[in-house]
Design a protein around this motif. Structure first.
Motif, PDB file in Angstrom:
ATOM      1  N   MET A   1      72.924 -39.488   5.094  1.00 25.37           N
ATOM      2  CA  MET A   1      71.461 -39.641   5.106  1.00 25.37           C
ATOM      3  C   MET A   1      70.878 -38.977   6.351  1.00 25.37           C
ATOM      4  SD  MET A   1      69.256 -43.170   4.893  1.00 25.37           S
ATOM      5  CE  MET A   1      67.463 -43.126   4.826  1.00 25.37           C
ATOM      6  N   SER A   2      69.845 -38.186   6.180  1.00 22.49           N
ATOM      7  CA  SER A   2      69.249 -37.451   7.283  1.00 22.49           C
ATOM      8  C   SER A   2      68.459 -38.375   8.210  1.00 22.49           C
ATOM      9  CB  SER A   2      68.307 -36.365   6.743  1.00 22.49           C
ATOM     10  OG  SER A   2      69.007 -35.462   5.926  1.00 22.49           O
ATOM     11  N   ASP A   3      68.459 -38.013   9.493  1.00 20.40           N
ATOM     12  CA  ASP A   3      67.608 -38.720  10.438  1.00 20.40           C
ATOM     13  C   ASP A   3      66.159 -38.330  10.194  1.00 20.40           C
ATOM     14  OD1 ASP A   3      69.753 -39.923  11.596  1.00 20.40           O
ATOM     15  OD2 ASP A   3      69.760 -38.691  13.403  1.00 20.40           O
ATOM     16  N   HIS A   4      65.279 -39.281  10.397  1.00 24.74           N
ATOM     17  CA  HIS A   4      63.847 -39.010  10.291  1.00 24.74           C
ATOM     18  C   HIS A   4      63.308 -38.565  11.645  1.00 24.74           C
ATOM     19  CE1 HIS A   4      63.199 -40.722   6.238  1.00 24.74           C
ATOM     20  NE2 HIS A   4      64.219 -41.488   6.563  1.00 24.74           N
ATOM     21  N   LEU A   5      62.227 -37.810  11.617  1.00 21.21           N
ATOM     22  CA  LEU A   5      61.603 -37.319  12.840  1.00 21.21           C
ATOM     23  C   LEU A   5      60.091 -37.298  12.635  1.00 21.21           C
ATOM     24  CD1 LEU A   5      62.785 -34.206  14.851  1.00 21.21           C
ATOM     25  CD2 LEU A   5      60.384 -34.692  14.531  1.00 21.21           C
ATOM     26  N   ILE A   6      59.368 -37.825  13.600  1.00 14.89           N
ATOM     27  CA  ILE A   6      57.908 -37.801  13.573  1.00 14.89           C
ATOM     28  C   ILE A   6      57.425 -36.856  14.665  1.00 14.89           C
ATOM     29  CG2 ILE A   6      55.785 -39.150  13.861  1.00 14.89           C
ATOM     30  CD1 ILE A   6      57.297 -41.576  12.817  1.00 14.89           C
ATOM     31  N   LEU A   7      56.582 -35.895  14.292  1.00 14.57           N
ATOM     32  CA  LEU A   7      56.018 -34.928  15.238  1.00 14.57           C
ATOM     33  C   LEU A   7      54.590 -35.307  15.593  1.00 14.57           C
ATOM     34  CD1 LEU A   7      57.087 -31.428  13.812  1.00 14.57           C
ATOM     35  CD2 LEU A   7      58.021 -32.617  15.807  1.00 14.57           C
ATOM     36  N   LEU A   8      54.259 -35.206  16.889  1.00 12.61           N
ATOM     37  CA  LEU A   8      52.902 -35.479  17.358  1.00 12.61           C
ATOM     38  C   LEU A   8      52.349 -34.254  18.076  1.00 12.61           C
ATOM     39  CD1 LEU A   8      54.343 -38.408  17.349  1.00 12.61           C
ATOM     40  CD2 LEU A   8      52.441 -39.076  18.809  1.00 12.61           C
ATOM     41  N   HIS A   9      51.151 -33.855  17.719  1.00 13.83           N
ATOM     42  CA  HIS A   9      50.485 -32.725  18.367  1.00 13.83           C
ATOM     43  C   HIS A   9      49.801 -33.171  19.662  1.00 13.83           C
ATOM     44  CE1 HIS A   9      46.557 -34.239  17.015  1.00 13.83           C
ATOM     45  NE2 HIS A   9      47.150 -34.502  15.858  1.00 13.83           N
ATOM     46  N   GLY A  10      49.240 -32.208  20.376  1.00 12.28           N
ATOM     47  CA  GLY A  10      48.589 -32.505  21.642  1.00 12.28           C
ATOM     48  C   GLY A  10      47.075 -32.540  21.545  1.00 12.28           C
ATOM     49  N   LEU A  11      46.439 -32.515  22.704  1.00 15.46           N
ATOM     50  CA  LEU A  11      44.989 -32.578  22.824  1.00 15.46           C
ATOM     51  C   LEU A  11      44.323 -31.386  22.142  1.00 15.46           C
ATOM     52  CD1 LEU A  11      42.691 -34.204  24.342  1.00 15.46           C
ATOM     53  CD2 LEU A  11      42.902 -32.462  26.137  1.00 15.46           C
ATOM     54  N   TRP A  12      43.202 -31.661  21.434  1.00 17.28           N
ATOM     55  CA  TRP A  12      42.395 -30.643  20.778  1.00 17.28           C
ATOM     56  C   TRP A  12      43.139 -29.946  19.628  1.00 17.28           C
ATOM     57  CZ3 TRP A  12      41.521 -28.220  26.192  1.00 17.28           C
ATOM     58  CH2 TRP A  12      40.723 -29.079  26.971  1.00 17.28           C
ATOM     59  N   GLU A  28      67.280 -27.868  10.377  1.00 21.67           N
ATOM     60  CA  GLU A  28      68.412 -28.536  11.020  1.00 21.67           C
ATOM     61  C   GLU A  28      68.769 -29.852  10.332  1.00 21.67           C
ATOM     62  OE1 GLU A  28      70.423 -27.672  13.748  1.00 21.67           O
ATOM     63  OE2 GLU A  28      69.598 -25.719  13.260  1.00 21.67           O
ATOM     64  N   GLY A  29      68.108 -30.144   9.220  1.00 23.05           N
ATOM     65  CA  GLY A  29      68.472 -31.305   8.434  1.00 23.05           C
ATOM     66  C   GLY A  29      67.674 -32.560   8.683  1.00 23.05           C
ATOM     67  N   PHE A  30      66.644 -32.499   9.521  1.00 19.13           N
ATOM     68  CA  PHE A  30      65.813 -33.666   9.772  1.00 19.13           C
ATOM     69  C   PHE A  30      64.760 -33.822   8.666  1.00 19.13           C
ATOM     70  CE2 PHE A  30      67.280 -32.462  14.010  1.00 19.13           C
ATOM     71  CZ  PHE A  30      67.646 -33.681  14.548  1.00 19.13           C
ATOM     72  N   GLU A  31      64.450 -35.061   8.328  1.00 19.46           N
ATOM     73  CA  GLU A  31      63.320 -35.350   7.447  1.00 19.46           C
ATOM     74  C   GLU A  31      62.100 -35.542   8.339  1.00 19.46           C
ATOM     75  OE1 GLU A  31      63.923 -38.436   4.628  1.00 19.46           O
ATOM     76  OE2 GLU A  31      65.945 -37.767   4.092  1.00 19.46           O
ATOM     77  N   VAL A  32      61.140 -34.638   8.244  1.00 18.56           N
ATOM     78  CA  VAL A  32      60.066 -34.560   9.228  1.00 18.56           C
ATOM     79  C   VAL A  32      58.717 -34.973   8.655  1.00 18.56           C
ATOM     80  CG1 VAL A  32      58.889 -33.071  10.894  1.00 18.56           C
ATOM     81  CG2 VAL A  32      61.302 -32.652  10.335  1.00 18.56           C
ATOM     82  N   ASP A  33      58.012 -35.808   9.404  1.00 25.63           N
ATOM     83  CA  ASP A  33      56.621 -36.149   9.118  1.00 25.63           C
ATOM     84  C   ASP A  33      55.782 -35.765  10.333  1.00 25.63           C
ATOM     85  OD1 ASP A  33      56.859 -37.386   6.535  1.00 25.63           O
ATOM     86  OD2 ASP A  33      57.784 -39.104   7.528  1.00 25.63           O
ATOM     87  N   VAL A  34      54.593 -35.268  10.072  1.00 23.73           N
ATOM     88  CA  VAL A  34      53.656 -34.946  11.160  1.00 23.73           C
ATOM     89  C   VAL A  34      52.629 -36.056  11.255  1.00 23.73           C
ATOM     90  CG1 VAL A  34      51.908 -33.333  11.993  1.00 23.73           C
ATOM     91  CG2 VAL A  34      53.997 -32.456  10.920  1.00 23.73           C
ATOM     92  N   PHE A  35      52.497 -36.618  12.439  1.00 22.85           N
ATOM     93  CA  PHE A  35      51.519 -37.681  12.684  1.00 22.85           C
ATOM     94  C   PHE A  35      50.231 -37.034  13.183  1.00 22.85           C
ATOM     95  CE2 PHE A  35      49.473 -40.856  15.418  1.00 22.85           C
ATOM     96  CZ  PHE A  35      49.447 -41.964  14.577  1.00 22.85           C
ATOM     97  N   HIS A  63      63.441 -40.486  15.107  1.00 25.26           N
ATOM     98  CA  HIS A  63      63.155 -39.832  16.376  1.00 25.26           C
ATOM     99  C   HIS A  63      61.675 -39.460  16.448  1.00 25.26           C
ATOM    100  CE1 HIS A  63      67.437 -39.563  17.027  1.00 25.26           C
ATOM    101  NE2 HIS A  63      67.605 -38.831  15.924  1.00 25.26           N
ATOM    102  N   VAL A  64      61.188 -39.225  17.662  1.00 22.95           N
ATOM    103  CA  VAL A  64      59.810 -38.792  17.857  1.00 22.95           C
ATOM    104  C   VAL A  64      59.800 -37.595  18.806  1.00 22.95           C
ATOM    105  CG1 VAL A  64      57.470 -39.453  18.528  1.00 22.95           C
ATOM    106  CG2 VAL A  64      59.036 -41.185  17.612  1.00 22.95           C
ATOM    107  N   VAL A  65      59.083 -36.556  18.432  1.00 25.84           N
ATOM    108  CA  VAL A  65      58.885 -35.387  19.297  1.00 25.84           C
ATOM    109  C   VAL A  65      57.387 -35.193  19.472  1.00 25.84           C
ATOM    110  CG1 VAL A  65      59.186 -32.890  19.565  1.00 25.84           C
ATOM    111  CG2 VAL A  65      61.023 -34.274  18.553  1.00 25.84           C
ATOM    112  N   GLY A  66      56.922 -35.211  20.718  1.00 24.74           N
ATOM    113  CA  GLY A  66      55.502 -35.064  20.994  1.00 24.74           C
ATOM    114  C   GLY A  66      55.223 -33.906  21.927  1.00 24.74           C
ATOM    115  N   HIS A  67      54.240 -33.099  21.572  1.00 22.94           N
ATOM    116  CA  HIS A  67      53.822 -32.000  22.436  1.00 22.94           C
ATOM    117  C   HIS A  67      52.657 -32.440  23.303  1.00 22.94           C
ATOM    118  CE1 HIS A  67      51.246 -28.294  23.118  1.00 22.94           C
ATOM    119  NE2 HIS A  67      52.363 -28.003  23.765  1.00 22.94           N
ATOM    120  N   SER A  68      52.739 -32.223  24.604  1.00 17.18           N
ATOM    121  CA  SER A  68      51.650 -32.496  25.540  1.00 17.18           C
ATOM    122  C   SER A  68      51.188 -33.957  25.459  1.00 17.18           C
ATOM    123  CB  SER A  68      50.501 -31.519  25.276  1.00 17.18           C
ATOM    124  OG  SER A  68      49.560 -31.538  26.324  1.00 17.18           O
TER     125      SER A  68
END
Length: 215
Positions: A1-12, A28-35, A63-68
Motif C-alpha cells: 500500500m502506498s504512503d499518502h502525501l499532502i502538499l501545501l502551497h505557500g503565500l499568494w 515515486e509511488g506516493f498517493e498525493v493530495d493537494v491541500f 506525510h506532509v510537504v509544505g512550500h514556504s
C-alpha cells in the motif's frame, strides 16, 4: 500500500502551482493530495483545523510537504496533536523562525498583503517539539521579493534566508540551488524530499542526489 502525501502551497499561491511537484511524488509511488487554502483571506485556525481533519480522515502513513508558508502551516497543524496518523514533514523554503521579508513588507505598509498569515510569517516558531520528524530544504539562488526589499542577509533564495529555515528540534536540513519559487519546480529538491520521507534524512556532501529519478 502506498504512503499518502499532502502538499501545501505557500503565500499568494493556490494548489495548481504544485502540479509538477505532485507529479514528481506520484512517479515515486506516493498517493498525493493537494491541500488548497486561502493564505491571506482565511483565518489561520480554520485552515489548521481543515488540515487536521484531512490528516485524520486519511488511513495509514500520511506525510506532509509544505512550500514556504505551507511548511509553517504543516508544523502548526501537527504540533501537539497526538491523534494524527504517523508520517514525516518536509518544509521547502519555509521561514520557520520568522521572515525578515514579511516584517519589512508589513513595515512598508503591506501588512494587508499578508492577511491572516502575518503573525505566523513574521515570528515563525521557537522550536519543533512534535512527534513527526521534520526535514527542511532551503534554496540558495538569490532571486525574489526579499532581495528587492533588501531584507535578507547571508545565503538566501530571494525571499527567505537560509538561516531563517533552521529551527531547533528538526531532524535534518539541506540546501539546494534554487530560488524560493523555483523550489517547487526543482528536481533536486523533490529528490531530497523523497529521500527524507522514506529514510528520515537527506543526502549530504559526497552523496549524490538522483534527481533524474523524480524528473
Amino acid at each position: 500500500m502506498s504512503d499518502h502525501l499532502i502538499l501545501l502551497h505557500g503565500l499568494w499561491m493556490r494548489g495548481i502551482a504544485l502540479v509538477m511537484l505532485r507529479r514528481r511524488f506520484e512517479s515515486e509511488g506516493f498517493e498525493v493530495d493537494v491541500f488548497d487554502y486561502l493564505s491571506v483571506a482565511a483565518p489561520l485556525e480554520r485552515t489548521l483545523e481543515r488540515l487536521r481533519k484531512q490528516l485524520r480522515e486519511t488511513e495509514g502513513t500520511v506525510h506532509v510537504v509544505g512550500h514556504s508558508l505551507g511548511g509553517l502551516v504543516a508544523l502548526r497543524a501537527c504540533r501537539g496533536q497526538d491523534d494524527l496518523p504517523p508520517g514525516r514533514i518536509v518544509c521547502m523554503g519555509s521561514p520557520l523562525n520568522g521572515s525578515a521579508s514579511a516584517q519589512r513588507l508589513a513595515e512598508a505598509g503591506g501588512a494587508w498583503m499578508l492577511g491572516h498569515s502575518k503573525e505566523l510569517l513574521e515570528h515563525g516558531l521557537q522550536r519543533w517539539d512534535g512527534k513527526r520528524e521534520v526535514g527542511v530544504i532551503a534554496g540558495s539562488k538569490p532571486v525574489g521579493l526579499g532581495a528587492a526589499l533588501g531584507s535578507l542577509e547571508g545565503d538566501h533564495d530571494g525571499s527567505v534566508a537560509v538561516s531563517e529555515t533552521r529551527l531547533p528540534g528538526i531532524r535534518d536540513h539541506c540546501v539546494v540551488t534554487a530560488s524560493h519559487s523555483g523550489l517547487i519546480f526543482s528536481a533536486e529538491a523533490a529528490a531530497q524530499a523523497v529521500r527524507f520521507l522514506r529514510q528520515g534524512r537527506f543526502r549530504h556532501q559526497s552523496e549524490t542526489v538522483d534527481a533524474e529519478s523524480v524528473s
